[in-house]
Write a protein that holds these residues in place. Sequence first.
Motif, mmCIF file in Angstrom:
data_model
loop_
_atom_site.group_PDB
_atom_site.id
_atom_site.type_symbol
_atom_site.label_atom_id
_atom_site.label_comp_id
_atom_site.label_asym_id
_atom_site.label_seq_id
_atom_site.Cartn_x
_atom_site.Cartn_y
_atom_site.Cartn_z
ATOM 1 N N PRO A 91 1.122 -1.163 -0.082
ATOM 2 C CA PRO A 91 -0.011 0.109 0.147
ATOM 3 C C PRO A 91 0.741 1.748 0.047
ATOM 4 O O PRO A 91 1.834 1.022 0.576
ATOM 5 C CB PRO A 91 -0.975 0.154 1.593
ATOM 6 N N GLU A 92 0.945 2.631 -0.708
ATOM 7 C CA GLU A 92 0.712 3.231 -1.100
ATOM 8 C C GLU A 92 2.338 3.747 -1.609
ATOM 9 O O GLU A 92 3.223 4.935 -1.276
ATOM 10 C CB GLU A 92 0.984 4.418 0.656
ATOM 11 N N VAL A 93 3.100 2.797 -1.773
ATOM 12 C CA VAL A 93 3.795 2.304 -2.464
ATOM 13 C C VAL A 93 5.616 2.827 -2.055
ATOM 14 O O VAL A 93 5.362 3.804 -2.618
ATOM 15 C CB VAL A 93 3.721 2.492 -4.526
ATOM 16 N N PRO A 94 5.922 2.682 -1.342
ATOM 17 C CA PRO A 94 7.106 2.813 -0.006
ATOM 18 C C PRO A 94 8.076 2.504 -1.344
ATOM 19 O O PRO A 94 8.803 1.692 -1.946
ATOM 20 C CB PRO A 94 7.467 2.311 0.524
ATOM 21 N N LEU A 95 8.803 3.822 -1.427
ATOM 22 C CA LEU A 95 9.848 4.019 -2.388
ATOM 23 C C LEU A 95 10.825 3.098 -2.485
ATOM 24 O O LEU A 95 11.120 2.274 -4.010
ATOM 25 C CB LEU A 95 10.995 5.682 -2.056
ATOM 26 N N SER A 96 11.352 2.219 -1.151
ATOM 27 C CA SER A 96 12.416 1.319 -1.031
ATOM 28 C C SER A 96 11.465 -0.230 -1.394
ATOM 29 O O SER A 96 12.473 -0.628 -1.777
ATOM 30 C CB SER A 96 12.564 0.919 0.452
ATOM 31 N N SER A 97 10.320 -0.290 -1.923
ATOM 32 C CA SER A 97 9.570 -1.663 -2.482
ATOM 33 C C SER A 97 9.959 -1.441 -4.110
ATOM 34 O O SER A 97 9.611 -3.188 -4.352
ATOM 35 C CB SER A 97 8.627 -1.528 -1.963
ATOM 36 N N ILE A 98 9.858 -0.752 -4.722
ATOM 37 C CA ILE A 98 9.986 -0.855 -5.969
ATOM 38 C C ILE A 98 11.252 -1.382 -6.476
ATOM 39 O O ILE A 98 10.964 -2.346 -7.707
ATOM 40 C CB ILE A 98 9.813 0.581 -6.824
ATOM 41 N N LYS A 99 12.380 -1.568 -6.350
ATOM 42 C CA LYS A 99 13.503 -2.462 -7.327
ATOM 43 C C LYS A 99 13.634 -3.583 -6.776
ATOM 44 O O LYS A 99 13.812 -4.203 -8.020
ATOM 45 C CB LYS A 99 14.793 -1.627 -6.337
ATOM 46 N N PRO A 100 12.607 -4.360 -5.892
ATOM 47 C CA PRO A 100 12.790 -6.292 -5.637
ATOM 48 C C PRO A 100 11.730 -5.930 -7.234
ATOM 49 O O PRO A 100 12.390 -7.181 -7.347
ATOM 50 C CB PRO A 100 12.446 -6.549 -4.573
ATOM 51 N N ALA A 101 10.755 -5.452 -7.387
ATOM 52 C CA ALA A 101 9.847 -5.913 -8.229
ATOM 53 C C ALA A 101 10.079 -5.334 -9.311
ATOM 54 O O ALA A 101 10.569 -5.958 -11.049
ATOM 55 C CB ALA A 101 9.014 -4.878 -8.272
ATOM 56 N N ALA A 102 11.329 -4.356 -9.653
ATOM 57 C CA ALA A 102 11.938 -4.129 -10.963
ATOM 58 C C ALA A 102 12.815 -5.413 -11.007
ATOM 59 O O ALA A 102 13.454 -6.025 -12.738
ATOM 60 C CB ALA A 102 12.896 -3.166 -11.466
ATOM 61 N N GLU A 103 13.814 -5.917 -10.510
ATOM 62 C CA GLU A 103 14.476 -7.208 -10.454
ATOM 63 C C GLU A 103 14.040 -8.645 -10.942
ATOM 64 O O GLU A 103 14.509 -9.297 -11.717
ATOM 65 C CB GLU A 103 15.322 -7.634 -9.238
ATOM 66 N N LYS A 104 12.679 -8.824 -10.907
ATOM 67 C CA LYS A 104 11.752 -9.636 -10.302
ATOM 68 C C LYS A 104 11.690 -9.840 -12.195
ATOM 69 O O LYS A 104 11.377 -10.686 -13.259
ATOM 70 C CB LYS A 104 10.783 -9.575 -10.136
ATOM 71 N N MET A 105 10.924 -8.127 -12.648
ATOM 72 C CA MET A 105 10.765 -7.929 -14.106
ATOM 73 C C MET A 105 11.930 -8.566 -14.945
ATOM 74 O O MET A 105 11.991 -9.430 -16.187
ATOM 75 C CB MET A 105 10.351 -6.373 -14.906
ATOM 76 N N GLU A 106 13.408 -7.911 -14.095
ATOM 77 C CA GLU A 106 14.591 -8.427 -15.045
ATOM 78 C C GLU A 106 15.001 -9.598 -15.597
ATOM 79 O O GLU A 106 15.179 -9.638 -16.999
ATOM 80 C CB GLU A 106 15.564 -7.233 -14.822
ATOM 81 N N ALA A 107 14.779 -10.556 -14.495
ATOM 82 C CA ALA A 107 14.992 -11.983 -14.743
ATOM 83 C C ALA A 107 13.863 -12.561 -15.485
ATOM 84 O O ALA A 107 14.523 -13.045 -16.166
ATOM 85 C CB ALA A 107 14.334 -12.436 -12.855
ATOM 86 N N LEU A 108 12.851 -12.384 -15.860
ATOM 87 C CA LEU A 108 11.920 -13.182 -16.598
ATOM 88 C C LEU A 108 11.861 -11.905 -18.507
ATOM 89 O O LEU A 108 11.489 -13.028 -18.785
ATOM 90 C CB LEU A 108 10.323 -12.900 -16.499
ATOM 91 N N GLN A 109 12.018 -11.110 -18.499
ATOM 92 C CA GLN A 109 11.838 -9.759 -19.216
ATOM 93 C C GLN A 109 11.111 -10.325 -20.301
ATOM 94 O O GLN A 109 10.618 -11.144 -21.585
ATOM 95 C CB GLN A 109 13.291 -10.800 -20.238
ATOM 96 N N PRO A 110 10.014 -9.913 -19.389
ATOM 97 C CA PRO A 110 8.834 -9.801 -20.186
ATOM 98 C C PRO A 110 8.304 -8.359 -21.619
ATOM 99 O O PRO A 110 9.048 -7.663 -21.447
ATOM 100 C CB PRO A 110 7.719 -9.185 -18.976
ATOM 101 N N ASP A 111 7.495 -8.817 -22.485
ATOM 102 C CA ASP A 111 7.191 -7.763 -22.981
ATOM 103 C C ASP A 111 5.182 -6.534 -22.769
ATOM 104 O O ASP A 111 5.163 -6.638 -23.602
ATOM 105 C CB ASP A 111 7.315 -8.296 -24.716
ATOM 106 N N LEU A 112 5.281 -7.605 -21.690
ATOM 107 C CA LEU A 112 3.650 -6.772 -20.974
ATOM 108 C C LEU A 112 3.930 -6.996 -19.712
ATOM 109 O O LEU A 112 3.983 -8.318 -19.351
ATOM 110 C CB LEU A 112 3.276 -8.503 -21.721
ATOM 111 N N ILE A 113 3.561 -6.081 -19.125
ATOM 112 C CA ILE A 113 3.530 -5.424 -17.909
ATOM 113 C C ILE A 113 1.817 -5.673 -17.212
ATOM 114 O O ILE A 113 1.895 -4.264 -17.990
ATOM 115 C CB ILE A 113 4.546 -4.338 -17.012
ATOM 116 N N VAL A 114 1.768 -5.676 -16.666
ATOM 117 C CA VAL A 114 -0.129 -6.360 -16.044
ATOM 118 C C VAL A 114 0.353 -6.148 -14.640
ATOM 119 O O VAL A 114 -0.195 -7.159 -14.173
ATOM 120 C CB VAL A 114 -1.276 -7.402 -16.923
ATOM 121 N N ALA A 115 -0.732 -4.744 -14.496
ATOM 122 C CA ALA A 115 -1.244 -4.552 -13.774
ATOM 123 C C ALA A 115 -2.400 -4.698 -12.996
ATOM 124 O O ALA A 115 -2.971 -4.730 -13.274
ATOM 125 C CB ALA A 115 -1.406 -2.757 -12.634
#
Length: 413
Positions: A91-115
């Motif tokens: 909730p409220e998207v802490p700044l410190s919580s964003i990088k771990p999600a990006a690292e997971k994206m980097e591992a998968l290399q998606p061409d579509l992100i779905v919220a």
Amino acid sequence: MAEWPMDRPELRTIITTYSVPESKLLLNSFIMPKTFYGLAGLQMFAGAMVQFGRRRAFIVTDKGVRALALTVQKMLKGVGIEVEIFDEAKPEVPLSSIKPAAEKMEALQPDLIVAVGGGSVMDMAKASWILYEAPQTDLTNVDAMQPIGLRRKAFLACIPTTAGTGSEATNVAVITDDTVEPHRKEGVVHPELYPDFAVLDPRFVLKMPPNLTLGTGLDALSHAVDCYLCRSSNEISDALAVRATKLVFKYLPLALKYPDNPQIRLKTQIAAMIAGSAFSNGGIGTTHAVAHNIGALFEVHHGMACGVTIPYVIKFYAEVDDKYLSFAEELGVRGGSNEETLKKLIDLFMDFYRKIGAPTTMRDLGIKEDDFKEKLDTFAQYVVKDPTGPFAPRQLTVEEAKELLMDMYYGRL
């Protein structure tokens, strides 16, 4: 303490200058995502992703709505798209919580992100999308005038599970700077951040409890009202803002009364999306400058905070600007004088709040008086620095902010 872009006086001045109506003759634009809505919207979206050549999807969600993310996963897998779910959005998207999600994206290399989720989930997806596409980006210093380079790797789709934030249609990611005390809400704003696709499926909002239905509906209402009254708005955003306001007035009470009705729920989803499109293209001001910081300082639901601010902000703007008169006319409100019209317009909102059981003061939000007084100076400073400020027709001083906040707390209209 990080200096966010909108802390800079020169940038705020440029935006305020550009937001005057006369500038619209020089340059304007209006951007919305491709939208699929209705009971078959998700199926249409999945089919479209195949047509766009998408092969690998990364779903951002939270544990509370993971079941809905699984529905999306099943639909995408059914058309041959590989899917991974990340359910750790906070909730409220802490700044410190964003990088771990990006690292997971980097591992998968998606061409579509779905919220799949509410406003925080969609904002988390946007912010982590930036770091996935451009890892060196400093989220506290995103320059809206410089390209990021989004979409080189992935498209972004948003499937809201609430009906209020409108984030599925905006170029804003609201995050909480948890590197400072007290925490401060800020917005990452960039023209590349508009989602490519939005999906409005009423089944995804049927389970919203009454308080969340109310709060998110008030959020949508504040987007519409404040956007219309901002001088940064335009003819398209004005039309959408008026329509969104009327939809909320009509269908929010019905959604509270008949929560399992998908037709009613879809109307509230449409209201939220077009209100989001309106303010993202036309600006938003003091309602959110205040509400952002009610949430950051007092941990109050954003939508409930937004709702409280609306009548007071209408009055505050009216002291220097008369656009409330055309808004009142659009809503069928007329008085014998400007003063009487303003009173009737404010009464319209207060009567609506009483009808649906919405809070009308900050005290109604459960904020203790001692806590409010202790944080008032910081509160006012944060309001003045909020990135929405330059779009408002009236620029606040710290002392004016204090007075407005006290009016909102004690119910002085």
